[in-house]
Design a protein around this motif. Structure first.
Motif, PDB file in Angstrom:
ATOM      1  N   ILE A   1     -35.527  18.361  -2.316  1.00  0.00           N
ATOM      2  CA  ILE A   1     -35.962  19.208  -1.203  1.00  0.00           C
ATOM      3  C   ILE A   1     -37.482  19.403  -1.171  1.00  0.00           C
ATOM      4  CG2 ILE A   1     -35.785  21.467  -2.353  1.00  0.00           C
ATOM      5  CD1 ILE A   1     -34.342  20.657   1.078  1.00  0.00           C
ATOM      6  N   HIS A   2     -38.145  19.284  -2.349  1.00  0.00           N
ATOM      7  CA  HIS A   2     -39.592  19.502  -2.395  1.00  0.00           C
ATOM      8  C   HIS A   2     -40.358  18.439  -1.608  1.00  0.00           C
ATOM      9  CE1 HIS A   2     -38.563  16.749  -5.629  1.00  0.00           C
ATOM     10  NE2 HIS A   2     -39.756  16.245  -5.469  1.00  0.00           N
ATOM     11  N   ARG A   3     -39.801  17.233  -1.553  1.00  0.00           N
ATOM     12  CA  ARG A   3     -40.472  16.181  -0.775  1.00  0.00           C
ATOM     13  C   ARG A   3     -40.611  16.593   0.684  1.00  0.00           C
ATOM     14  NH1 ARG A   3     -36.646  11.143  -2.006  1.00  0.00           N
ATOM     15  NH2 ARG A   3     -35.192  12.789  -1.364  1.00  0.00           N
ATOM     16  N   LEU A   4     -39.605  17.272   1.178  1.00  0.00           N
ATOM     17  CA  LEU A   4     -39.646  17.737   2.559  1.00  0.00           C
ATOM     18  C   LEU A   4     -40.583  18.938   2.688  1.00  0.00           C
ATOM     19  CD1 LEU A   4     -38.280  17.325   5.382  1.00  0.00           C
ATOM     20  CD2 LEU A   4     -36.757  19.171   4.747  1.00  0.00           C
ATOM     21  N   LEU A   5     -40.444  19.878   1.766  1.00  0.00           N
ATOM     22  CA  LEU A   5     -41.214  21.107   1.845  1.00  0.00           C
ATOM     23  C   LEU A   5     -42.714  20.830   1.699  1.00  0.00           C
ATOM     24  CD1 LEU A   5     -38.884  23.512  -0.173  1.00  0.00           C
ATOM     25  CD2 LEU A   5     -39.055  23.195   2.293  1.00  0.00           C
ATOM     26  N   ASP A   6     -43.052  19.770   0.969  1.00  0.00           N
ATOM     27  CA  ASP A   6     -44.456  19.399   0.819  1.00  0.00           C
ATOM     28  C   ASP A   6     -45.102  19.054   2.160  1.00  0.00           C
ATOM     29  OD1 ASP A   6     -44.124  19.737  -1.823  1.00  0.00           O
ATOM     30  OD2 ASP A   6     -44.221  17.634  -2.396  1.00  0.00           O
ATOM     31  N   ASN A   7     -44.260  18.714   3.123  1.00  0.00           N
ATOM     32  CA  ASN A   7     -44.784  18.325   4.431  1.00  0.00           C
ATOM     33  C   ASN A   7     -44.542  19.371   5.501  1.00  0.00           C
ATOM     34  OD1 ASN A   7     -45.742  15.408   4.188  1.00  0.00           O
ATOM     35  ND2 ASN A   7     -43.764  15.379   3.096  1.00  0.00           N
ATOM     36  N   LYS A   8     -44.383  20.616   5.083  1.00  0.00           N
ATOM     37  CA  LYS A   8     -43.996  21.620   6.060  1.00  0.00           C
ATOM     38  C   LYS A   8     -45.056  21.860   7.122  1.00  0.00           C
ATOM     39  CE  LYS A   8     -45.190  25.824   3.633  1.00  0.00           C
ATOM     40  NZ  LYS A   8     -45.988  25.195   2.565  1.00  0.00           N
ATOM     41  N   GLU A   9     -46.351  21.718   6.761  1.00  0.00           N
ATOM     42  CA  GLU A   9     -47.421  21.904   7.758  1.00  0.00           C
ATOM     43  C   GLU A   9     -47.246  20.900   8.895  1.00  0.00           C
ATOM     44  OE1 GLU A   9     -49.399  24.370   7.779  1.00  0.00           O
ATOM     45  OE2 GLU A   9     -48.720  25.075   5.817  1.00  0.00           O
ATOM     46  N   LEU A  10     -47.015  19.673   8.505  1.00  0.00           N
ATOM     47  CA  LEU A  10     -46.809  18.608   9.483  1.00  0.00           C
ATOM     48  C   LEU A  10     -45.621  18.928  10.392  1.00  0.00           C
ATOM     49  CD1 LEU A  10     -47.302  14.998   8.306  1.00  0.00           C
ATOM     50  CD2 LEU A  10     -45.858  15.517  10.267  1.00  0.00           C
ATOM     51  N   LEU A  11     -44.571  19.477   9.798  1.00  0.00           N
ATOM     52  CA  LEU A  11     -43.388  19.829  10.581  1.00  0.00           C
ATOM     53  C   LEU A  11     -43.663  21.012  11.501  1.00  0.00           C
ATOM     54  CD1 LEU A  11     -40.689  19.390   7.781  1.00  0.00           C
ATOM     55  CD2 LEU A  11     -40.845  18.038   9.870  1.00  0.00           C
ATOM     56  N   PHE A  12     -44.407  22.020  10.963  1.00  0.00           N
ATOM     57  CA  PHE A  12     -44.733  23.198  11.781  1.00  0.00           C
ATOM     58  C   PHE A  12     -45.537  22.789  13.014  1.00  0.00           C
ATOM     59  CE2 PHE A  12     -44.654  26.468   8.059  1.00  0.00           C
ATOM     60  CZ  PHE A  12     -43.281  26.404   8.067  1.00  0.00           C
ATOM     61  N   ASP A  13     -46.283  21.726  12.870  1.00  0.00           N
ATOM     62  CA  ASP A  13     -47.190  21.280  13.914  1.00  0.00           C
ATOM     63  C   ASP A  13     -46.515  20.430  14.983  1.00  0.00           C
ATOM     64  OD1 ASP A  13     -49.889  21.868  14.191  1.00  0.00           O
ATOM     65  OD2 ASP A  13     -50.401  19.741  14.035  1.00  0.00           O
ATOM     66  N   ALA A  14     -45.287  19.978  14.714  1.00  0.00           N
ATOM     67  CA  ALA A  14     -44.616  19.049  15.633  1.00  0.00           C
ATOM     68  C   ALA A  14     -44.140  19.742  16.904  1.00  0.00           C
ATOM     69  CB  ALA A  14     -43.429  18.402  14.930  1.00  0.00           C
ATOM     70  N   ASN A  15     -44.110  18.986  18.015  1.00  0.00           N
ATOM     71  CA  ASN A  15     -43.521  19.485  19.250  1.00  0.00           C
ATOM     72  C   ASN A  15     -42.053  19.076  19.365  1.00  0.00           C
ATOM     73  OD1 ASN A  15     -46.554  19.029  19.768  1.00  0.00           O
ATOM     74  ND2 ASN A  15     -45.920  20.498  21.341  1.00  0.00           N
ATOM     75  N   VAL A  16     -41.746  17.965  18.766  1.00  0.00           N
ATOM     76  CA  VAL A  16     -40.356  17.494  18.682  1.00  0.00           C
ATOM     77  C   VAL A  16     -40.194  16.827  17.328  1.00  0.00           C
ATOM     78  CG1 VAL A  16     -38.535  16.156  19.799  1.00  0.00           C
ATOM     79  CG2 VAL A  16     -40.550  16.799  21.109  1.00  0.00           C
ATOM     80  N   VAL A  17     -39.053  17.053  16.670  1.00  0.00           N
ATOM     81  CA  VAL A  17     -38.763  16.335  15.444  1.00  0.00           C
ATOM     82  C   VAL A  17     -37.522  15.469  15.670  1.00  0.00           C
ATOM     83  CG1 VAL A  17     -38.114  16.488  13.007  1.00  0.00           C
ATOM     84  CG2 VAL A  17     -39.754  18.108  13.957  1.00  0.00           C
ATOM     85  N   ILE A  18     -37.612  14.211  15.264  1.00  0.00           N
ATOM     86  CA  ILE A  18     -36.437  13.342  15.228  1.00  0.00           C
ATOM     87  C   ILE A  18     -36.027  13.233  13.765  1.00  0.00           C
ATOM     88  CG2 ILE A  18     -35.519  11.046  15.763  1.00  0.00           C
ATOM     89  CD1 ILE A  18     -37.768  10.726  17.829  1.00  0.00           C
ATOM     90  N   ALA A  19     -34.870  13.811  13.427  1.00  0.00           N
ATOM     91  CA  ALA A  19     -34.417  13.826  12.027  1.00  0.00           C
ATOM     92  C   ALA A  19     -33.304  12.801  11.864  1.00  0.00           C
ATOM     93  CB  ALA A  19     -33.921  15.214  11.650  1.00  0.00           C
ATOM     94  N   ILE A  20     -33.565  11.799  11.035  1.00  0.00           N
ATOM     95  CA  ILE A  20     -32.661  10.654  10.886  1.00  0.00           C
ATOM     96  C   ILE A  20     -32.091  10.633   9.473  1.00  0.00           C
ATOM     97  CG2 ILE A  20     -32.542   8.126  10.937  1.00  0.00           C
ATOM     98  CD1 ILE A  20     -34.945   8.237  12.908  1.00  0.00           C
ATOM     99  N   ALA A  21     -30.750  10.609   9.356  1.00  0.00           N
ATOM    100  CA  ALA A  21     -30.158  10.599   8.019  1.00  0.00           C
ATOM    101  C   ALA A  21     -28.756  10.024   8.029  1.00  0.00           C
ATOM    102  CB  ALA A  21     -30.122  12.013   7.435  1.00  0.00           C
ATOM    103  N   GLY A  22     -28.389   9.381   6.918  1.00  0.00           N
ATOM    104  CA  GLY A  22     -27.031   8.894   6.722  1.00  0.00           C
ATOM    105  C   GLY A  22     -26.353   9.776   5.695  1.00  0.00           C
TER     106      GLY A  22
END
Lengths: 254, 254, 254, 254, 254, 254, 254, 254
Positions: free
Chosen positions: B159-180
């Protein structure tokens, strides 16, 4: 019991009352239990210290009472799951100090002492609606003598609620992760801890949740390792599995 | 085109060459497109700036070439999805500077400029195996003129890999989340960001994954809000949906 | 709150009351929220203006009242979904002017003003039986400050009913397309409009409809682009998703 | 054939060669076909004028040739479905002027004349990928003597393409609506026409399409009336069903 | 109605009150129904003679009454399906001589005369439990003016019951074959008759029947040709489909 | 083998070499097979006369040869199922007169004589495509000494083909009914005969057949009684089940 | 009955009252039952000694009474399954000494004598919750004259309970193995016995049991041979299948 | 690494180079890893002694080599699963003494020593076809330092094979029970042992096995307690789960 039969048979042979062929034939036709198989089975119950369990659903209050009566011995632990208030009313007539948990729908008779308080089982749930399943897991593991800590409503939609408790999770020997909806909680926990995680999917959800099938499939497909899954809403199964692991840790110490 | 027909009809009526009944009949029997419906349709294409899209799967290289030929006008954008190297070899004969992406299996002709670099689409994937789907989403949104940032391999098992990028996520207007696998990524992202999240399940996984059905169901049942789902492996669908949102933000500015 | 703790810690270090190592240790062991994570979370709620949401199903009227009490601050918006008249009777004791919608099964406290009336959300339904889901979507998007227009009973079996409203659809910034049965509405709308379409399958239907599974699958497989899907009967999800898009358009204007 | 046996039996009884009991016994034990049941069956084939049909899949070219040889009589029509070029190469050795359709994968021997050109079967498809199924339906209905008109690529994502052909649809006596993806085409057509609509789901699609299960379910749940469905990709079934209806219209005229 | 608007517009242009551009713009923005589309739609209803249909399920008795009131014109036929006694009690207040069928759960107002008694619809059911579905099919086809014959309890477990009625089946123009359990009836009938067979799976059965899914799948996979399937328990759908075929036969005669 | 151990133990006790407690302990700790359990198991094989069976799929030709070698004793019967030509080539090196059936994909070594020719197993199939499954059932039952009669291509779409053979069916002691598509054959046969019917669904079919799931479900839901079902394409299972019944009839005679 | 008709026809022909052609025509057009088909059917019922069976579910008490009245002849056996106390109250008015089993929900009229007590049907169940299904199987097989022994609660979780009864199992001619949960019982029994095993899955279980689908699939996939499966909870089906086997053994003796 | 940043920040504040507000702001905006979160993560890997794992499927041999290169440190253990010979050929170029297991499809670098030989993991499989999954479980648990014993081909169809090894099972600390077909093995083992049982369903089977879905469901529904399930064919998952339990036992000893 069966030992007498064996002794008799051996002595008959010794006294030449029966031939060697007769003795062989009789030995072969003795049912397994005559040779201690069932005893081993009983030994297992005594040795492992697992309480007796009664599955209450579909049983009348009279049936439950009769089973309890036949099971109860001095100070042994009995756990009744999926039961109702009416079962409790009947059971307490014969075991006045039994404990009824109305969220878990369980009755416990002679709960075990916690032996090793440093072996910790943590039960984490995604939401408050998973509480009945969590309580069933709690009562089960607790009745089996485990030291259990509850962590309610730490689902992944608010990941910080879970991360705030990471010390507690790092400290656990077993985690029971309970979740409905998309069932992502075990994956996130499995990525954080190194101890075994038992995942319990719940039927909490609606629409394409299909009574817990969605979190069940999600948990089986977890991208994290060290996770194994029990049946939907099977809090008892999660608590029992955790207990078997705790017993192994205790056993390993001896 | 059709306007002439209408003008002619109206003028015929004005000059009394046809009666009012004749005029009514003709108007009623004109196909819809004669009345601007198709024009509106064309207008929509011009106005919204959406490129033309060709779904390559199941089409021969000749078929794709013919369609491209009939579509190509001055500087318009064309996106070909689910195509192969052999399609590219054929298409570049008529449009030498088209761009082939071998991971996404796409060809782009005349990619659009990014107009508003401050409107950001973030594409996040659970693992590296989701890359082909992510690339398809990237190429699509990029071809439509979106500013797209990729965030690969930030799945929930760490989960830390994602949380490390939270600024980038906060800044997004749309997120496309892709997962299997268990498809938990959109839930965790949806719990962090406040912008719309488009979830794309992938067929990455094995066993009880059922070719992406498990993450599809998980994403539909997300406990986080602000998430909507497209079809399994449908990177194009995710990229297109993101583009429609970006267009609305751009439109809102004018 | 947590800021004091931090200030105290920093000042202790400054005054040499604690060593640099002590300071480091304490900083590392502080739960995340101590470091503003939860505050960011709160900020998000304040900044985005999303109302608080309570999922009423499975909660007693007392539980709902307690949650409302703890949430209510001056003029903040609260939305309660999947609730019943009995919840309303309890809630209005503490918030007399809350609004109960008996079709949507929702309670709204302090509905937001519509800020930008030119940003339009259109809710279209296939039939009148989809109304409860449509109302839930309406109340949600409306509570979040969106300008919402309803278009009821425009299903594809009578395609002219939908086409008669094409101007309204062309004008929309987001369309929420709600349908049961075969779930074809989003496809037809998606072929007409260029804005994002949020598809909500409903459990309306019988026989091989499988409680909404059929329209869910149909919507995921739409031959039209720019469509994303939420869970079956999830009017709230559709309304929320639409709101996140509207917020981005509003944000883009600033 | 069997008549002689019966005549002989009746005459034997008449001449008192056998008793009444003998006669009864023999009559009871005669197989059904002896009583003309099989003859009726043959009559049906001759009367209805349906061609013989061979399902080619899984049969070797030799097997197909043998069956054709045994079936072929003067000028009767034979339809071979799901066959390959190699079957054709073999069949044309014995029937040189048979017609092979490589899109439909069919061979037709002695195609019937169209008797009533004013009875019209319209085949409409959602996309160009549905063409093989459409061709199979076309060849089947055409081989059975129907007047068939094709309307390719009129899917619901561009509803005007379908509406532009509404006159043609109004004029049809039967419509075969073929679609993959979300399978919405029959619903829209069913809402426009008043003649019977035969819906054929195709396996065209990907992700959660499940090899045509999604359009199959969608078509069964159509909100329009007058629609019945055949198996996935079953172009032959659609064409055959249409033919049975055309035969009834023709029969009704006589 | 809309014609006046058009006439006015055309005359305004003729009198130079509006320019050619104004006229074009207005024509383009007129909704489709203004151009006769809805009229054609109405014509269809009048021309085909199909009765109006109200789906009663989920509608209150008041709602049904209001719809009936708005629909009722001189002697037109109205069919209400899936309704209850309470709906009937309300409807007969305004249409005293309407007919309620308590097995089919239908109300019929102004049933049509049978025009062509020689066009025959045969309804066959596997068992007596399929009766409610059969009655719904019967009432529907009968209300639409078809001549309908019922053949109840002729399931395949006692094949002679069906074969005893083969003359009746040979004589039919359309057969509606209704069955639950394993749904084999349409296959056997389809192997005997040459007219179109409409298969209606019912939810009659238990265990692995899955509410009619088993007969639905069986019917779609029939080894006999000339069979098309409607939704589970959809007697109305079967009756309606049969009626559209009968209408085509009648139309063919004119 | 184990008998010696027992004799030794008993004699040791008789000679007072071991105490009664020692004897008891040793008896209890002997593995089950020491007490004849495995012998009983072997007895079963000898007594019932069932041949040894090797499941060839997934085994190399070497593995099959090794197993055959270790199994082969004087004149005992061995059946190898799901094998290929390459297995046969290897096996015949060690058992030259073994019989390979290339349709059934089986090898039989030392086929049993038919003991009771008046006990009859009838194998009926719906179509010719079911032949490989039918042959596997045939070879299995035949290898086990059953008298088997085949009835190929008597599917329900032409019910007279089946009825023409009713005498043969009346005469059967067991019927194995094999069918793909909609799987209706066992129902029709079950309605005619009074002997046990073993239903074998096959994966023959397409579209919504789902690799035999449709006939499997249909057979389980048969409206006829006296039918039990084995796995999809499991000709061996059908033949084996029939053999167990035949053995009971034979046994009953003795 | 029909014999008179035939005799009359034959005599008419003998007396030259009708021509040979008339006779032939009439013979051909006689329904099948006129030619003994139904008689054969009746014969089957008489010969096999199977009792008449009424499926009670969904039938009113009046309906059941009427059917019983029409069926009852001197001393014939009638079995009514899936009925309730209210059915019993009605039936005993006309057949006072009928037997009602409230666990099996059955009524039996004139139970047959056990002819061959040495032919044994053993019914084994996994748990006590499977009892209603087991009782239905028991009553059915018993009503058909079988000698039935019950073995309740011998599930695989305590394998010794089953092994303790291995003599009884070795002695059986048919075993009916009934289990819910994971449905492993038939596999274990099938590995021990050599007689046919009829597996009956029950809907006992929860979570991912899916109303008996899990044990159904498990039983179909058994790694043991000689097992065939009936529908979920179909105790009657299991008992009937066992009876058909017993009848064949009895028949074989004659 | 990040500590310097923190030290610098704290010292800056101490020296009044930044204000308390600046310090707070910076602390809040530091990514989580700055606060040791990632370090803890690294610690976890070091502390628990789990080897690094690479999932080989879908990765080229070059990709695997690059990952191995970046991972390899002095003597650390690396496990590569689902890889092929070609991966091995590449990996051994850089780590010559790595071990390739061609049944398990794994490569192990620096396998760990077994620390506690008295902690035993038993792997039991139903058949020989389950071997690849069993080997993957074996290699995984062995690579993690566990003492593993294999028990192949002890499926329930021959229950004595399992019971013969009951001592070995009684002695286990964890059992990994691997089975395809009907998946009954874990239930029988779970009824015998008292230690935790990890059930691994395999895709071994055919027909209605559905690629392992049947044993998966069976294992989740086990009537025995103390069983948890991992994904289909997930030998690695089973081995890993067992290792986490072994680690807890080892940890408990310290």
């Amino acid at each position: 019991m069966e030992e007498e039969k064996l002794i008799k048979l051996l002595n008959s042979f010794k006294k030449d009352e029966i031939t060697i062929d007769n003795a062989l034939d009789k030995l072969k036709s003795l049912p397994f239990e005559d040779l201690g198989f069932v005893k081993i089975d009983n030994h297992r119950s005594l040795r492992t210290g697992f309480p007796e369990v009664i599955y209450g659903e579909g049983k009348t209050k009279e049936q439950v009472k009769i089973i309890v009566k036949s099971m109860i011995k001095e100070n042994n632990t009995i756990l009744i799951t999926r039961c109702k208030k009416e079962h409790y009313d009947e059971v307490k007539k014969i075991v006045p100090n039994c404990a009824y948990n109305k969220i878990a729908n369980t009755i416990v008779i002679n709960e075990k002492e916690i032996i090793n308080t440093d072996i910790k089982v943590v039960i984490a749930t995604g939401g408050t609606s998973d509480l009945p399943v969590a309580e069933e897991a709690y009562v089960t593991a607790r009745a089996f003598g485990c030291n259990v800590i509850k962590l309610i409503d730490v689902g992944v939609a608010g990941i910080h609620r879970l991360l705030d408790n990471k010390e507690l999770l790092f400290d656990a020997n077993v985690v029971i992760a309970i979740a409905g909806m998309e069932g992502a909680l075990p994956s996130v926990i499995g990525g954080i801890v190194s101890c075994p995680v038992i995942a319990v999917p719940t039927s909490v959800g609606y629409g394409a949740n299909f009574q817990g099938l969605t979190p069940l499939l999600a948990m089986l497909n977890s991208c994290a390792s060290g996770i194994a899954v029990v049946n939907i809403d099977n809090g008892f199964g999660g608590g029992f599995m955790a207990s078997t692991i705790v017993k192994q840790i205790e056993k390993g110490r001896k």
